[in-house]
Design a protein around this motif. Structure first.
Motif, PDB file in Angstrom:
ATOM      1  N   GLU A 148     -82.574 -15.473 -32.314  1.00  0.00           N
ATOM      2  CA  GLU A 148     -83.070 -14.387 -31.464  1.00  0.00           C
ATOM      3  C   GLU A 148     -84.296 -14.823 -30.682  1.00  0.00           C
ATOM      4  OE1 GLU A 148     -83.648  -9.613 -32.025  1.00  0.00           O
ATOM      5  OE2 GLU A 148     -84.384 -10.961 -33.601  1.00  0.00           O
ATOM      6  N   ASP A 149     -85.225 -15.542 -31.334  1.00  0.00           N
ATOM      7  CA  ASP A 149     -86.438 -16.016 -30.654  1.00  0.00           C
ATOM      8  C   ASP A 149     -86.079 -17.005 -29.546  1.00  0.00           C
ATOM      9  OD1 ASP A 149     -89.446 -16.263 -30.616  1.00  0.00           O
ATOM     10  OD2 ASP A 149     -88.877 -18.349 -30.951  1.00  0.00           O
ATOM     11  N   ALA A 150     -85.095 -17.884 -29.806  1.00  0.00           N
ATOM     12  CA  ALA A 150     -84.698 -18.850 -28.787  1.00  0.00           C
ATOM     13  C   ALA A 150     -84.062 -18.152 -27.594  1.00  0.00           C
ATOM     14  CB  ALA A 150     -83.714 -19.859 -29.397  1.00  0.00           C
ATOM     15  N   ALA A 151     -83.234 -17.112 -27.856  1.00  0.00           N
ATOM     16  CA  ALA A 151     -82.609 -16.378 -26.746  1.00  0.00           C
ATOM     17  C   ALA A 151     -83.659 -15.640 -25.926  1.00  0.00           C
ATOM     18  CB  ALA A 151     -81.569 -15.400 -27.304  1.00  0.00           C
ATOM     19  N   VAL A 205     -84.828 -16.124 -21.881  1.00  0.00           N
ATOM     20  CA  VAL A 205     -84.966 -15.088 -20.852  1.00  0.00           C
ATOM     21  C   VAL A 205     -86.356 -15.147 -20.225  1.00  0.00           C
ATOM     22  CG1 VAL A 205     -84.998 -12.606 -20.461  1.00  0.00           C
ATOM     23  CG2 VAL A 205     -83.269 -13.599 -21.952  1.00  0.00           C
ATOM     24  N   GLU A 206     -87.395 -15.292 -21.082  1.00  0.00           N
ATOM     25  CA  GLU A 206     -88.762 -15.380 -20.554  1.00  0.00           C
ATOM     26  C   GLU A 206     -88.951 -16.657 -19.729  1.00  0.00           C
ATOM     27  OE1 GLU A 206     -91.478 -15.022 -23.724  1.00  0.00           O
ATOM     28  OE2 GLU A 206     -90.828 -13.003 -24.328  1.00  0.00           O
ATOM     29  N   TRP A 207     -88.277 -17.758 -20.148  1.00  0.00           N
ATOM     30  CA  TRP A 207     -88.385 -19.020 -19.388  1.00  0.00           C
ATOM     31  C   TRP A 207     -87.840 -18.848 -17.982  1.00  0.00           C
ATOM     32  CZ3 TRP A 207     -84.348 -21.945 -17.371  1.00  0.00           C
ATOM     33  CH2 TRP A 207     -84.700 -23.186 -16.826  1.00  0.00           C
ATOM     34  N   ALA A 216     -89.729 -23.619 -22.707  1.00  0.00           N
ATOM     35  CA  ALA A 216     -88.659 -24.635 -22.732  1.00  0.00           C
ATOM     36  C   ALA A 216     -88.595 -25.313 -24.090  1.00  0.00           C
ATOM     37  CB  ALA A 216     -88.899 -25.658 -21.619  1.00  0.00           C
ATOM     38  N   THR A 217     -89.747 -25.567 -24.687  1.00  0.00           N
ATOM     39  CA  THR A 217     -89.767 -26.163 -26.033  1.00  0.00           C
ATOM     40  C   THR A 217     -89.085 -25.238 -27.038  1.00  0.00           C
ATOM     41  OG1 THR A 217     -91.816 -27.316 -25.492  1.00  0.00           O
ATOM     42  CG2 THR A 217     -91.266 -27.071 -27.840  1.00  0.00           C
ATOM     43  N   ARG A 218     -89.353 -23.914 -26.946  1.00  0.00           N
ATOM     44  CA  ARG A 218     -88.732 -22.964 -27.857  1.00  0.00           C
ATOM     45  C   ARG A 218     -87.215 -22.873 -27.643  1.00  0.00           C
ATOM     46  NH1 ARG A 218     -92.161 -17.653 -26.969  1.00  0.00           N
ATOM     47  NH2 ARG A 218     -90.405 -16.795 -28.185  1.00  0.00           N
ATOM     48  N   THR A 272     -78.321 -24.162 -23.434  1.00  0.00           N
ATOM     49  CA  THR A 272     -77.969 -23.260 -22.341  1.00  0.00           C
ATOM     50  C   THR A 272     -77.975 -21.825 -22.839  1.00  0.00           C
ATOM     51  OG1 THR A 272     -75.610 -23.382 -22.793  1.00  0.00           O
ATOM     52  CG2 THR A 272     -76.528 -25.063 -21.325  1.00  0.00           C
ATOM     53  N   ALA A 273     -77.931 -20.893 -21.873  1.00  0.00           N
ATOM     54  CA  ALA A 273     -77.908 -19.481 -22.238  1.00  0.00           C
ATOM     55  C   ALA A 273     -76.651 -19.122 -23.010  1.00  0.00           C
ATOM     56  CB  ALA A 273     -78.019 -18.622 -20.967  1.00  0.00           C
ATOM     57  N   ALA A 274     -75.487 -19.735 -22.633  1.00  0.00           N
ATOM     58  CA  ALA A 274     -74.235 -19.437 -23.345  1.00  0.00           C
ATOM     59  C   ALA A 274     -74.302 -19.926 -24.787  1.00  0.00           C
ATOM     60  CB  ALA A 274     -73.059 -20.086 -22.611  1.00  0.00           C
ATOM     61  N   GLU A 275     -74.856 -21.131 -24.968  1.00  0.00           N
ATOM     62  CA  GLU A 275     -74.980 -21.658 -26.335  1.00  0.00           C
ATOM     63  C   GLU A 275     -75.896 -20.775 -27.179  1.00  0.00           C
ATOM     64  OE1 GLU A 275     -74.404 -26.396 -25.205  1.00  0.00           O
ATOM     65  OE2 GLU A 275     -76.406 -25.555 -25.533  1.00  0.00           O
TER      66      GLU A 275
END
Length: 993
Positions: free
Chosen positions: A450-453, A457-459, A568-570, A575-578
């Motif tokens: 969830e944090d990576a997704a 979005v924020e990136w 980007a590090t987070r 990709t967004a789909a992954e």
């Protein structure tokens, strides 16, 4: 009042913290507060005013935005002042209202103002309430906030406007400085009294007019139009009194005539009524004499009816007994028929009528025999009841056996199914335990996904912001380069034309600032497109603003780039789909594990319930088996009881009927025989009573004068007929007596002997005189009512007229006095009471200011107070002119030159400060500031002004001058310099030598 130290943080143009040591700065009694325009010189004075009173001077008072725009985020604006007020040293710390960033989320929140007052001597309680601190400061200084701003912080330009102001404007300022509320209250009181007096006078005049109108209405005349309303009302009252007397006399005569006529009519009516009564009585006696034979027959009929009453009563009693005998005979026959339907039927036909004594003995013997047989049946009735009870108990026992056998089969079926259900729950329990153990790992995996997704979005959002920031920064750098190039070009062009700029300041006979020559044979001339110092300064300001904009844009780009790298590090280069697929998978796994883990408690509960149910089923099976054995044994015992009872009953009554049936037949025979016996006895008694009453009825008829009973019954009359006969006889006797009494009356006898009286003529005369009397009563009543009303209204009119004269005089006197107090009417100078007081204060100010004005002008000028009326009749007393000793002419202050006007304004300000200080109780102002424009003074005038200022610092007083004039900087060694910088202004102290 003496200021010792001032500390200002994030206030106005000061982004950081600046400190001022007034004890060190004003050691020699005079210091200069200077700096470029807009740097914040006046803001130092604002900070002092805000620390003392919590508000800013002049037009800046309404400003609520005191937090410096240069302050770092989170810095709290604050002003701290160390001063001695009223002989006590104290420290005041104030924080203004400001908006601070919210601690959570975005936006700002309002921070309320705060203040503290701390006593250095430790006496008294320190204060923290803003209103209490303001009141304490005002008490210690002895002046209000407006007075302080005019006396201690002499404001820039205010006194120049005061010098040239009209009377009304000058009066408005003086009212702020001097307390004239009590004189305004006096003016208001006079106006209120005049208004109230006018209302009272109008009310009294209206009351007189209203009373006059009421008098005219009451008297029936036209409204008053003369000059003496009292005389007019008195004449109307006298006329009403004369008219009332005349109508009262007429009423007395009409009443006497009507009384005589009324008595004559009454006598005539009494004579006629007596004659009519006598004639009616004689006619009644004649009618009664004609009916004497009929009344004799009525008396005889009434006598026979009264003698026949006892015979009728005996006949009624005989009829009642005959009816009872018939009823008794019918009852006897019904009882005989009822007995024929029972075992007593053998006795029917064997008994005679009328009854014999032996008949009753026969019936009693049968009843005795049947009672004995019923006693025998009672001995076996218990066996029959016991058999019925045993049969019912046997049926219930058999039903219970069947129910227990069904329950036992169901319990055994449930016990056979328990092992399979236990195995299923054990398997589910192992799965739930494993799911709960794996929850932490799945939750961590889900949180990471969830944090990576979210970071992705924020990136994406921050990447768009970075692109926009880069574009903005490029434009800012381009604009800065263009403006700087333009500024350098303007500076180069100004340097090239500097000779023309210096030449513009040359004057004949004045030394050149470059070479020192006093002759200027060939000064340089300005060329086309000349650049001035203002042009260069404006270009430099634009460059500074562009540089700030460029720096801000570069910082924004740096912040956005750093944020994009962190996001980007987070994301870990996925990709967004992954990231979405990983988040969905983690969410599904976590939800399934949570559902499985949530079932653990329910499974444990189900296992415990299953174990408890199994134990209960085993106990239940044992209990059912034991109860089944007991119930079967009880059924066999009941079968034995039923067989024994049946044998005893058969022996007693046989097999054709039951004990109850035989007992019921015997009871019916006994009851029928007893009822038949009683009915025969009642019928015999009734027949004997009828025979006795028939003999008594015949003997009663003979005793009351009748041969036969039928003759007596024929003479009976009902109650209504007897009442009619009695009333007819009594009424005739009463009428005869009443008629004889009427004829015996003397008045009737006299009337019957005399002639017939005619009452129509006397009635007509009485009616005529009664009408005249009614008219006289109404006329006299109207006159009396009008007289009473006029007496009351005229008395009120006299009283109202007596009060109206003095009220006119009192109101005229009060109105003239109110006009004078308001500056009108007989007030030749058009000065109100308040203006008079202000004029006296202004005269004191002019006297005090003239001393310093003469010093500044080398004895040429002084102020002259004027109390002449203003143009077009405006109020006077507040005129302020200037006397020129060179010409001896008094002229308007508007004719002074710029330097002369400055000296006049400064002298006026200092004089006003002296008067206000004296008005405040003679307080000592150890520190004061002068914020006026010294740039309009030549060197001689400046020397005179500085001499006056030197005089002000005598006695330990400290004077601060606010100015940017360079020559004053050379004259005043102690200076407080305000330095304007990119990130806010700062202060620098230059101590005197």
């Amino acid at each position: 009042m003496r200021l010792h130290a001032l500390s200002v943080t994030a206030f106005g143009p000061f982004g950081g913290t600046v400190d001022v040591d007034f004890d060190h700065l004003g050691a020699d009694g005079l210091f200069l507060l200077h700096g470029p325009t807009g740097a914040g010189k006046t803001s130092v004075l604002d900070a002092i005013a805000f620390a003392l009173y919590g508000v800013l001077p002049g037009s800046r008072r309404e400003s609520r935005r005191l937090l410096s725009d240069h302050a770092a985020p989170g810095v709290v604006p604050c002003v701290e002042l160390d001063a001695t007020l009223g002989g006590r040293r104290l420290t005041i710390v104030r924080q203004p209202e400001f908006l601070r960033p919210k601690r959570r989320g975005v936006g700002t929140t309002k921070q309320n103002a705060k203040a503290t007052l701390t006593w250095h001597d430790g006496r008294g309680e320190n204060l923290t309430r803003i209103d209490e601190i303001a009141l304490e400061v005002e008490r210690l200084l002895g002046m209000r906030v407006d007075q302080f701003f005019q006396v201690v912080l002499l404001p820039q330009g205010d006194f120049a406007r005061f010098l040239r102001a009209r009377n009304e404007e000058r009066g408005a300022l003086l009212e702020q400085l001097f307390d004239t509320d009590r004189f305004r209250d006096i003016e208001t009181w006079f106006q209120d009294q005049r208004r109230a007096s006018a209302e009272r006078l109008a009310g009294r005049s209206e009351s007189v007019d209203r009373l006059a109108a009421q008098v005219a209405t009451a008297a029936g005349v036209d409204l008053f139009t003369g000059t003496d309303v009292v005389e007019w009302g008195t004449d109307l009252l006298d006329g009403a009194r004369e008219q009332a007397r005349a109508r009262t006399e007429h009423l007395r005569t009409a009443r006497a005539e009507h009384a005589v006529s009324r008595e004559t009519a009454r006598f005539a009516h009494r004579r006629r009524e007596a004659r009519e009564r006598g004639a009616a009585a004689a006619a009644r006696l004649a009618v009664l004499a004609d009916g004497d034979a009929e009344r004799a027959e009525q008396i005889a009929e009434l006598d026979r009816a009264r003698r026949a009453l006892p015979v009728r009563d005996r006949a009624v009693t005989l009829d009642q007994h005959r009816q009872r005998a018939a009823v008794a005979a019918a009852t006897m026959r019904r009882r005989e028929q009822a007995a024929a339907e029972t075992d007593a039927a053998v006795l029917v036909g064997t008994l005679s009528w009328p009854p014999r004594p032996a008949d009753a003995e026969v019936l009693d013997a049968a009843v005795h025999r049947w009672s004995g047989e019923r006693a025998v049946l009672d001995s076996v009735a218990g066996d029959e009841s016991d058999r019925r009870t045993a049969v019912a108990d046997r049926e219930r026992a058999l039903a219970r056996v069947r129910s227990l056998e069904t329950d036992l089969r169901a319990v055994r079926v449930r016990l056979d199914a328990v092992p399979a259900e236990r195995a299923r729950l054990d398997a589910d329990h192992r799965v739930a335990v494993a799911a709960r153990a794996g929850l932490p790992g799945l939750e961590a995996r889900h949180q990471g996904a969830e944090d990576a997704a979210r970071a992705h979005v924020e990136w994406a959002r921050e990447s768009e912001r970075l692109a926009a920031a880069v574009t903005t920064a490029e434009r800012a750098r381009t604009r800065y380069d263009d403006l700087r190039t333009e500024w350098l070009d303007l500076r180069e062009r100004r340097l090239e034309g500097m000779s023309a700029e210096l030449a513009a300041g040359l004057e004949d006979g004045a030394p050149c600032g470059v070479c020192g020559a006093t002759e200027h044979p060939a000064p340089a001339s300005p060329t086309a497109g000349r650049v001035s110092k203002d042009d260069e300064n404006r270009a430099g300001q634009r460059v500074s603003a562009a540089e700030v904009e460029r720096t801000t844009a570069d910082a924004a780009v740096q912040r956005c780039r750093q944020r994009v790298d962190e996001l980007a590090t987070r994301c870990a280069d996925r990709t967004a789909a992954e990231l979405a697929a990983e988040l969905d998978e983690a969410t599904t796994a976590l939800a399934e594990a949570r559902r499985a883990a949530d079932r653990l408690t329910a499974i444990d509960t189900a296992l415990a319930a299953l174990d408890e149910e199994t134990a209960g089923l085993r106990v239940r099976a044992d209990a059912i088996t034991a109860e089944l054995g007991v119930t079967r044994g009880r059924t066999e015992a009941l079968e034995t009881r039923i067989a024994e009872a049946t044998a005893r009953i058969t022996a007693a009554v046989g097999t054709t009927s039951t004990v109850a049936e035989r007992r019921a037949a015997l009871d019916a025979a006994i009851a029928a025989a007893v009822a038949w016996r009683d009915a025969r006895r009642d019928a015999d008694s009734a027949d004997q009573a009828v025979t006795r009453l028939e003999t008594d009825l015949a003997e009663c008829a003979r005793e009351h004068g009748f041969t036969e009973v039928t003759d007596a019954l024929a003479a009976v009359r009902d109650r209504a007929r007897c009442t009619v006969l009695e009333n007819a006889v009594l009424d005739a006797e009463k009428q005869r007596s009443a008629a004889a009494a009427v004829l015996a009356e003397p008045e009737v006898a006299e009337a019957m002997a005399g002639d017939v009286v005619d009452t129509a003529a006397v009635d007509a005369e009485e009616i005529r005189l009664r009408g005249l009397l009614d008219e006289a009563i109404a006329s006299a009543g109207d006159a009396d009512s009008r007289l009473r009303m006029l007496e009351d209204l005229v008395a009120q009119l006299w009283a109202a007229a007596d009060r109206l004269g003095p009220a006119h005089l009192e109101h005229a006197e009060l109105e003239q006095l109110a006009e004078v107090v308001a500056g009108k009417g007989a007030n030749a100078r058009r000065m109100s009471l308040r203006s008079y007081v202000l004029a006296a204060r202004l005269e004191d100010v002019a006297t005090a200011a003239s001393v310093r004005f003469r010093l500044m002008s080398q004895g040429r000028f002084e102020f002259v107070h004027s109390d002449d009326v203003g143009p077009r009749g405006t109020r006077g007393g507040l005129g302020l002119d200037v006397r020129d000793d060179y010409t001896g002419v008094v002229r308007s202050a508007g004719t002074l030159s710029g330097g002369e006007a400055f000296c006049a304004s400064l002298a006026l300000a200092l004089g006003l400060a002296d008067v206000v200080a004296a008005e405040a109780g003679g307080i000592t102002l150890d520190t004061m500031f002068i914020d006026e424009g010294f740039g309009s003074l030549d060197s001689g005038s400046l020397d005179a002004v500085m001499g006056v200022l030197d005089e002000l610092r005598s006695g330990g007083r400290t004077v601060g001058i606010v100015s940017h004039v360079d020559e004053i900087r050379d004259r005043v060694p102690s200076r407080l310099e305000v330095i304007r910088e990119r990130h806010g202004s700062t202060l620098r102290v230059h101590a005197g030598v």
